[in-house]
Design a protein around this motif. Structure first.
Motif: not given
Length: 403
Positions: A171-192
């Motif tokens: 029941g705990r939240p797993v939070n994240g953040i998106r930086i940059g425009k959603v439709d940016a030409p380049r996309q990267a996903w990083v998790n730890a």
């Protein structure tokens, strides 16, 4: 006369003060084996959380110590099996340098541990007040992650969007953040922190996202959208459990068609959407390796030597740029390693890096960074330096990609 009496009374109280071992906080974990009050000698082992993976992480607070008091902390391996027939080697819970704090916020490494014939690591530290915190490595808990995400959002305003990836099974939240425009030409996903005990990976992640949010990355943010999750296994990080080889499996073996963990399923869904809309350029998973790994390295794709075309070019260029950027004090190895200990294609396919590789495009690269934890340089500050260097490598790599 009264002052002398008060001094004697205070001395008597201090002489009989009892050291108390506290673990009732985020990430707290220790099972007391013995405690010699008179000698200030404490022996612990990581507490076993049934079904929650390796008992290797430990973090505790001592209360009732006195300024100038020398404390001897002995750490032994957990004696009970974490899975039927599997007792974890003590090396996983015995870093050469543990960490200590006098305020629970600022951490410094201890002197190098002494090793006994009974496979016990002995750390000697000195208290500066009535409380003393000791841990396997610099703690990074969900509260820390929340502070980092809030600071990044406050700095960037509309350039960033916070989101809740999922609620955990606890029941705990797993939070994240998106930086940059959603439709940016380049996309990267990083998790730890798919393996909860690997706190260094989260510190690397902090250095990474703080550089992405810095003035130096203004141009980068116009071209790339970064999706970042600082802690995936929030439940086990909160409990102080190891997470690795948890039952039915750990997070980094759960990337199947039917994941056990809601946060893994949610990550798969978002990554698939990114790939469908724009194409995913980079997937990165942040970890810590074994005790004997003294330099950071990347796990690369199986079959790398047989790759051809743009995929081979991209993977080769990434390792070259990463090796040039992550230059010290924790300098990354200039060649990929491969997870040869994973013996089947089925298991490789449900590792996050394998899943992302299979569900990305021809140009997608999917790598795992393993940052060394068992060195004198393995501090929160140096982990964050690695993270900043990793971000600069990403910037250089994405700038070179063909439109």
């Amino acid at each position: 006369m009264m002052k002398a009496f008060s001094f004697l009374l205070l001395s008597a109280v201090l002489a009989h003060a009892e050291i108390r071992v506290m673990t009732d906080f985020e990430g707290g974990n220790a099972e007391v084996v013995t405690l010699d009050q008179a000698a200030g000698r404490l022996r612990i082992m990581p507490a076993l959380h049934e079904g929650r993976g390796w008992p290797c992480w430990w973090s505790l607070k001592l209360e009732g110590v006195t300024a100038g008091q020398e404390i001897t902390l002995e750490v032994q391996g957990q004696t009970k099996p974490f899975r039927p027939g599997n007792v974890l080697s003590a090396s996983w819970c015995q870093p050469d340098q543990a960490v200590m704090s006098h305020d629970g916020k600022t951490w410094q490494q201890t002197a190098k541990a002494e090793r006994t014939a009974e496979k016990v690591a002995v750390y000697k530290v000195k208290a500066e007040g009535t409380s003393l915190w000791l841990a396997w490595g610099p703690p990074f808990v969900p509260t820390t992650a929340e502070e980092v995400l809030a600071q990044v959002k406050a700095r960037l305003g509309d350039e960033a969007e916070r989101f809740e990836l999922a609620k955990t099974r606890g029941g705990r939240p797993v939070n994240g953040i998106r930086i940059g425009k959603v439709d940016a030409p380049r996309q990267a996903w990083v998790n730890a922190r798919q393996h909860a005990w690997e706190a260094g990976g989260a510190w690397v992640g902090r250095g990474f996202i703080e550089w992405i949010a810095s003035d130096a990355a203004k141009d980068f943010r116009t071209r790339c959208c970064v999706h970042f999750i600082p802690i995936m296994d929030v439940d086990n990080v909160t409990l102080g459990a190891g997470g690795k080889e948890a039952l039915p499996q750990d997070h980094n073996r759960d990337w199947s068609d039917a994941p056990n963990y809601p946060e893994v399923a949610a990550a798969q869904k978002r990554i698939a959407e990114i790939q469908a809309r724009h194409g995913l350029d980079v997937f990165m998973d942040l970890h810590n390796p074994g005790a004997s790994d003294r330099t950071p390295f990347f796990f690369g794709p199986f079959g790398f030597e047989r790759m051809t075309g743009q995929q081979r070019v991209n993977y080769q260029r990434w390792i070259e740029l990463a090796a040039a950027s992550i230059s010290g004090p924790l300098k990354v190895e200039p060649k990929y390693r491969f997870a040869t200990y994973v013996k089947t294609d089925e298991e490789r396919g449900r590792m996050s890096s394998g899943w992302a590789r299979a569900h990305g495009g021809e140009g997608t690269i999917s790598v795992t960074l393993e940052t060394s934890w068992n060195t004198p340089h393995s501090t929160a500050e140096n982990y964050m330096t690695v993270g900043g260097q990793l971000a600069r490598a990403l910037e250089a790599y994405l700038k070179e990609l063909q439109p």
